[in-house]
Design a protein around this motif. Structure first.
Motif, PDB file in Angstrom:
ATOM      1  N   THR A 320      18.602 -34.781-177.545  1.00  0.00           N
ATOM      2  CA  THR A 320      17.746 -35.365-178.579  1.00  0.00           C
ATOM      3  C   THR A 320      17.607 -36.868-178.375  1.00  0.00           C
ATOM      4  O   THR A 320      16.627 -37.463-178.836  1.00  0.00           O
ATOM      5  CB  THR A 320      18.289 -35.087-179.988  1.00  0.00           C
ATOM      6  OG1 THR A 320      19.507 -35.823-180.206  1.00  0.00           O
ATOM      7  CG2 THR A 320      18.566 -33.606-180.195  1.00  0.00           C
ATOM      8  N   TYR A 321      18.584 -37.492-177.706  1.00  0.00           N
ATOM      9  CA  TYR A 321      18.449 -38.926-177.405  1.00  0.00           C
ATOM     10  C   TYR A 321      17.245 -39.150-176.510  1.00  0.00           C
ATOM     11  O   TYR A 321      16.393 -40.005-176.793  1.00  0.00           O
ATOM     12  CB  TYR A 321      19.724 -39.458-176.754  1.00  0.00           C
ATOM     13  CG  TYR A 321      19.556 -40.844-176.169  1.00  0.00           C
ATOM     14  CD1 TYR A 321      19.234 -41.929-176.981  1.00  0.00           C
ATOM     15  CD2 TYR A 321      19.702 -41.066-174.806  1.00  0.00           C
ATOM     16  CE1 TYR A 321      19.061 -43.201-176.443  1.00  0.00           C
ATOM     17  CE2 TYR A 321      19.546 -42.331-174.259  1.00  0.00           C
ATOM     18  CZ  TYR A 321      19.214 -43.391-175.086  1.00  0.00           C
ATOM     19  OH  TYR A 321      19.042 -44.654-174.550  1.00  0.00           O
ATOM     20  N   HIS A 322      17.156 -38.378-175.420  1.00  0.00           N
ATOM     21  CA  HIS A 322      15.988 -38.526-174.543  1.00  0.00           C
ATOM     22  C   HIS A 322      14.706 -38.174-175.284  1.00  0.00           C
ATOM     23  O   HIS A 322      13.716 -38.917-175.231  1.00  0.00           O
ATOM     24  CB  HIS A 322      16.114 -37.630-173.309  1.00  0.00           C
ATOM     25  CG  HIS A 322      14.820 -37.493-172.558  1.00  0.00           C
ATOM     26  ND1 HIS A 322      14.385 -38.429-171.648  1.00  0.00           N
ATOM     27  CD2 HIS A 322      13.834 -36.555-172.628  1.00  0.00           C
ATOM     28  CE1 HIS A 322      13.206 -38.074-171.172  1.00  0.00           C
ATOM     29  NE2 HIS A 322      12.847 -36.939-171.756  1.00  0.00           N
ATOM     30  N   ASP A 323      14.709 -37.042-175.958  1.00  0.00           N
ATOM     31  CA  ASP A 323      13.486 -36.577-176.612  1.00  0.00           C
ATOM     32  C   ASP A 323      12.956 -37.611-177.602  1.00  0.00           C
ATOM     33  O   ASP A 323      11.746 -37.869-177.665  1.00  0.00           O
ATOM     34  CB  ASP A 323      13.746 -35.258-177.340  1.00  0.00           C
ATOM     35  CG  ASP A 323      14.064 -34.122-176.378  1.00  0.00           C
ATOM     36  OD1 ASP A 323      13.768 -34.254-175.172  1.00  0.00           O
ATOM     37  OD2 ASP A 323      14.641 -33.112-176.830  1.00  0.00           O
ATOM     38  N   GLU A 324      13.851 -38.206-178.380  1.00  0.00           N
ATOM     39  CA  GLU A 324      13.426 -39.139-179.422  1.00  0.00           C
ATOM     40  C   GLU A 324      13.061 -40.503-178.858  1.00  0.00           C
ATOM     41  O   GLU A 324      11.986 -41.045-179.136  1.00  0.00           O
ATOM     42  CB  GLU A 324      14.522 -39.264-180.481  1.00  0.00           C
ATOM     43  CG  GLU A 324      14.723 -37.979-181.283  1.00  0.00           C
ATOM     44  CD  GLU A 324      15.808 -38.085-182.331  1.00  0.00           C
ATOM     45  OE1 GLU A 324      15.869 -37.207-183.213  1.00  0.00           O
ATOM     46  OE2 GLU A 324      16.612 -39.047-182.273  1.00  0.00           O
ATOM     47  N   ARG A 325      13.941 -41.069-178.081  1.00  0.00           N
ATOM     48  CA  ARG A 325      13.735 -42.454-177.652  1.00  0.00           C
ATOM     49  C   ARG A 325      12.712 -42.571-176.527  1.00  0.00           C
ATOM     50  O   ARG A 325      12.018 -43.588-176.425  1.00  0.00           O
ATOM     51  CB  ARG A 325      15.067 -43.079-177.229  1.00  0.00           C
ATOM     52  CG  ARG A 325      16.061 -43.219-178.364  1.00  0.00           C
ATOM     53  CD  ARG A 325      15.501 -43.970-179.557  1.00  0.00           C
ATOM     54  NE  ARG A 325      15.054 -45.311-179.207  1.00  0.00           N
ATOM     55  CZ  ARG A 325      14.318 -46.081-179.988  1.00  0.00           C
ATOM     56  NH1 ARG A 325      13.894 -45.620-181.165  1.00  0.00           N
ATOM     57  NH2 ARG A 325      13.966 -47.295-179.609  1.00  0.00           N
ATOM     58  N   HIS A 326      12.597 -41.574-175.654  1.00  0.00           N
ATOM     59  CA  HIS A 326      11.587 -41.624-174.598  1.00  0.00           C
ATOM     60  C   HIS A 326      10.199 -41.630-175.215  1.00  0.00           C
ATOM     61  O   HIS A 326       9.310 -42.392-174.800  1.00  0.00           O
ATOM     62  CB  HIS A 326      11.759 -40.431-173.657  1.00  0.00           C
ATOM     63  CG  HIS A 326      10.915 -40.497-172.427  1.00  0.00           C
ATOM     64  ND1 HIS A 326       9.603 -40.066-172.390  1.00  0.00           N
ATOM     65  CD2 HIS A 326      11.189 -40.959-171.166  1.00  0.00           C
ATOM     66  CE1 HIS A 326       9.111 -40.246-171.183  1.00  0.00           C
ATOM     67  NE2 HIS A 326      10.046 -40.781-170.408  1.00  0.00           N
ATOM     68  N   ALA A 327       9.995 -40.808-176.236  1.00  0.00           N
ATOM     69  CA  ALA A 327       8.689 -40.752-176.893  1.00  0.00           C
ATOM     70  C   ALA A 327       8.369 -42.062-177.600  1.00  0.00           C
ATOM     71  O   ALA A 327       7.225 -42.542-177.566  1.00  0.00           O
ATOM     72  CB  ALA A 327       8.661 -39.594-177.892  1.00  0.00           C
ATOM     73  N   VAL A 328       9.380 -42.654-178.241  1.00  0.00           N
ATOM     74  CA  VAL A 328       9.163 -43.937-178.907  1.00  0.00           C
ATOM     75  C   VAL A 328       8.791 -45.009-177.889  1.00  0.00           C
ATOM     76  O   VAL A 328       7.842 -45.779-178.082  1.00  0.00           O
ATOM     77  CB  VAL A 328      10.423 -44.365-179.698  1.00  0.00           C
ATOM     78  CG1 VAL A 328      10.306 -45.816-180.155  1.00  0.00           C
ATOM     79  CG2 VAL A 328      10.626 -43.448-180.900  1.00  0.00           C
ATOM     80  N   GLY A 381      10.658 -36.102-184.903  1.00  0.00           N
ATOM     81  CA  GLY A 381      10.301 -34.748-185.292  1.00  0.00           C
ATOM     82  C   GLY A 381       8.870 -34.678-185.776  1.00  0.00           C
ATOM     83  O   GLY A 381       8.163 -35.678-185.903  1.00  0.00           O
ATOM     84  N   ALA A 382       8.435 -33.458-186.075  1.00  0.00           N
ATOM     85  CA  ALA A 382       7.060 -33.245-186.493  1.00  0.00           C
ATOM     86  C   ALA A 382       6.831 -33.756-187.909  1.00  0.00           C
ATOM     87  O   ALA A 382       7.702 -33.655-188.777  1.00  0.00           O
ATOM     88  CB  ALA A 382       6.728 -31.751-186.431  1.00  0.00           C
ATOM     89  N   ASP A 383       5.655 -34.335-188.136  1.00  0.00           N
ATOM     90  CA  ASP A 383       5.285 -34.794-189.479  1.00  0.00           C
ATOM     91  C   ASP A 383       5.146 -33.599-190.412  1.00  0.00           C
ATOM     92  O   ASP A 383       4.609 -32.551-190.041  1.00  0.00           O
ATOM     93  CB  ASP A 383       3.962 -35.553-189.441  1.00  0.00           C
ATOM     94  CG  ASP A 383       4.095 -36.898-188.757  1.00  0.00           C
ATOM     95  OD1 ASP A 383       5.246 -37.305-188.517  1.00  0.00           O
ATOM     96  OD2 ASP A 383       3.062 -37.513-188.455  1.00  0.00           O
TER      97      ASP A 383
END
Length: 751
Positions: A320-328, A381-383
């Protein structure tokens, strides 16, 4: 500190603001951290000087803002040099100005206070992942060393060695256009805020100390292929070409260049190697977003990595670290690329700039752009329209709890999760508290009055983002707890009993082979703790305590060290860490009870200097340095209990020196309580009175009867009476007591 052959749980490479923030976050959870940096000392170059609103909120969540003091603030920011108000719904709107050197020093001090250490002049040259570990080869003044860590995190900048050795791709493009900048003393030129002139762009800002930072870009210059920093003569030449001003008479303090390169690591994690900050993303430092983006990486990663290392959460949490911060980062870098094109472009971009300035005047557009720049728009996460808080940050909110007024920021300072329950229905409050019961070691449940901005209960992650919320009921709460905080702890599954309160915890009790120390060790083990039974000389007595604990189904082991002599703390912790590692797989310590002590029993006229020094060495000096050393091992939310004496309140001339040492112990508790509160560690002193301790005088009925008359309860104390008090302070129930002196004398001499 990383040394040859040293093992640690996490090796952080890079001691800039991102690496130090990460080290502090990991230490807050009790993770053993080694930080290495190739520089011999912190840099004196102040590259980044802007903290944005979200970074200020995160620093507040860790209680760090007070260390910065009063900072200059400007609510006006910019978008490609176009003025843009950053006024938003936050206590910290706008840009807060602080040199990077100051930010780095404060974060280093904080991480150091939590037990992190930086080994400088150490350069990473090799990285090999093996089963369950990473071997890092580090060169330094003493030669080459191999550091074995469970995880390695690269916080070592755009040219990251960690990224290269891990084989992580870094796609994007290099510099096509650049700005050169310098901090210059001794010049007097007008301030310029993104002034676009026919030949180029000029920026000048004079600080309070009289130093002027100048930045300049020549419009028609492309792809310099620069490898080294420019010299001051080049800065002067470009400045004169663009502005017509001569600054060559000034004294350059720092000169460098930065370009519009833009790269983003393909993955933020490969196996047991992770990236954060500029090691994961390279961007033009427009508007000061680079440092802020990196600090946010560290806060997102820190609690997740700690949970995995501590065995409280599965390794998939790191994904989740990659998923969240890479997208940001992808979104932020896109915005920075757009700004760079409009800022460094020549006359051809003027029409686009004019249209953008018109759009930014519309309030919804302004708020959207300001939130993006300030980092307040991040939502993981999704809105969901029905749950607008979910995934977003919990904006700082004032709260009223049963313990009085507080804020959401204060409640996040120990690095744990937070369940805020603003329910007026007492039954629902109780149901929510019960629902989170199995995660009490990781999540704090706080019933509170309803507050503006907090209409429903919310589960908040340690990084301040909302993981669950619901207008009624508890549906989905267990799933959210398991996703973000791991499975429910078995030691909390038995409702209504106190005998599992310390299951999974580790404790060290000094002087535990007899008397009060023995009773404390037995009681803590009965509550579920693994107890290290310290002794000085009587190995047989210590082993008897261990046998008693094990006979009753508990766990314990003996450790020996003579206190009050050179090397005492080192010897004790060698044995302690070996015993903990063997039984738990790591060296985490949750509870420290400083019980060992030595009485005087000598008239003041006959007390020698040697006796006086010995009393202070055992009773006061040893507890201080035991606590100091334990800070490397103590987990967030840990407990320290120092055994004092009722003689600090009742005069006995034969124990003047002894009473003085115990007075010092009480001061030790008071001041360490303040120092360790940011980690959620409580520190208290407990003062026993006349208590059976194996002294032959307790075998004389008449003497016992006389002593009993001094207590309000008309009896002498039993070691178990004191052990019960210590067990309360060591348990989750004692979480709100710190810096306290607890009289456990049975009301001696109340009158």
């Amino acid at each position: 500190m990383a040394t040859p052959g040293r093992e640690c749980e996490v090796l952080v490479v890079g001691a800039g603001p991102v690496g130090l923030m990460l080290a502090g976050e990991l230490r807050l959870a009790g993770v053993e951290v080694a930080v290495v940096d190739r520089l011999p000392a912190p840099t004196s170059e102040s590259r980044a000087s802007t903290l944005h609103a979200r970074t200020m909120e995160l620093l507040d969540n860790r209680g760090l803002l007070a260390r910065f003091g009063t900072l200059p603030n400007d609510v006006m920011g910019h978008l490609s040099g176009i003025p843009l108000s950053l006024d938003l719904d936050t206590p910290y709107p706008g840009q807060w100005k602080v040199p990077q050197t100051r930010t780095e020093a404060i974060l280093g001090e904080w991480a150091g206070d939590l037990g992190a250490h930086v080994a400088r002049s150490r350069e990473l040259v090799g990285l090999t992942e093996r089963a369950g570990t990473v071997e890092a080869v580090v060169t330094g003044p003493a030669g080459t060393a191999t550091v074995r860590a469970r995880y390695v995190v690269g916080c070592d900048g755009e040219d990251s060695t960690v990224r290269r050795l891990a084989g992580i791709d870094f796609p994007g493009h290099g510099t096509a256009r650049e700005m050169i900048r310098a901090d210059v003393a001794g010049i007097d030129i007008p301030n310029r805020r993104f002034q676009r002139l026919p030949a180029g762009l000029a920026i000048a800002a004079r600080s309070r100390d009289g130093v002027t930072r100048v930045m300049v870009h020549v419009f028609d210059r492309r792809d310099t292929g620069r490898r080294d920093a420019p010299d001051f003569a080049e800065v002067c030449a470009d400045w004169q070409a663009v502005t017509g001003e001569d600054i060559s008479g000034g004294t350059p303090l720092w000169v460098n260049a930065f370009g519009d390169a833009c790269r983003l690591a393909a993955r933020y994690r490969r196996g047991r190697v992770l990236l954060a900050g500029d090691a994961a993303h390279q961007q033009m430092p427009i508007g000061g977003q680079a440092l802020n983006l990196g600090v946010h990486d560290a806060v997102n990663l820190g609690w997740k990595l700690a949970a995995v290392v501590r065995g409280r959460a599965p390794e998939r949490l790191l994904e989740t670290y990659h998923d969240e911060r890479h997208a940001v980062a992808a979104r932020v870098l896109t915005g920075i690329e757009a700004q760079a094109a409009l800022l460094l472009g020549g006359p051809e971009v003027e029409p686009v700039r004019e249209v953008l300035a018109e759009l930014a005047a519309y309030e919804p557009v302004r708020r959207h752009l300001a939130a993006t720049i300030s980092g307040l728009d991040v939502r993981y996460g999704a809105d969901r329209d029905d749950q607008p808080l979910l995934g977003g940050r919990l904006a700082p909110v004032a709260l009223r709890t049963a313990s009085g007024p507080t804020t959401s920021a204060r409640l996040l300072r120990d690095g744990r999760g937070l369940l805020l329950i603003p329910a007026s229905d007492d039954d629902r409050k109780a149901r929510l508290v019960r629902a989170v019961h199995g995660w009490r070691d990781r999540v704090q449940a706080v019933p509170t009055e309803a507050a503006p901005g907090l209409p429903d209960p919310v589960l908040v992650r340690p990084d301040g983002h909302v993981a669950w919320t619901a207008p009624d009921g508890t549906a989905g709460l267990t799933e959210a707890l398991e996703r973000w905080f791991g499975p429910s702890a078995p030691d909390h599954l038995t409702e209504g009993t106190t005998m599992d309160r310390l299951a999974g915890k580790t404790a060290l009790v000094t002087g535990a082979s007899r008397g009060i120390g023995r009773a404390i060790a037995v009681r803590l083990a009965a509550e579920g703790a693994l107890v290290a039974v310290h002794y000085t000389a009587r190995a047989d007595a210590a082993e008897e305590v261990v046998a008693t604990i094990e006979k009753d189904g508990g766990r314990a082991f003996a450790v020996r060290a003579e206190l009050g002599v050179s090397g005492d703390v080192h010897e004790l912790f060698l044995a302690l860490e070996e015993g903990l590692k063997e039984r738990t797989g790591d060296t985490r310590l949750d509870i420290l009870v400083n019980n060992a002590g030595q009485m005087g029993g000598v008239a003041p006229e006959e007390t020698t200097s040697e006796q006086f020094d010995r009393l202070f060495a055992v009773n006061a000096k040893a507890p201080f340095f035991l606590i100091q050393r334990a800070l490397r091992n103590l987990a967030a939310g840990g407990r320290i209990v120092n055994i004092s004496s009722g003689l600090t309140r009742v005069a006995n001339p034969s124990e003047i020196a002894y009473a003085m040492t115990k007075g010092a112990v009480e001061q030790l508790s008071l001041h360490f309580a303040k120092h360790l509160a940011p980690r959620g560690i409580t520190v208290n002193s407990v003062a026993p009175g006349i208590t059976r301790n194996g002294n032959p005088v307790f075998d004389i009925p008449e003497a016992v009867e006389q002593m009993a008359q001094l207590s309000a309860f008309q009896r002498v104390g039993e070691p178990e009476d004191v052990a019960d008090v210590v067990a309360f302070l060591a348990s989750p129930d004692g979480r709100w007591v710190t810096g306290a002196f607890l009289d456990a004398t049975g009301g001696t001499l109340l009158g």
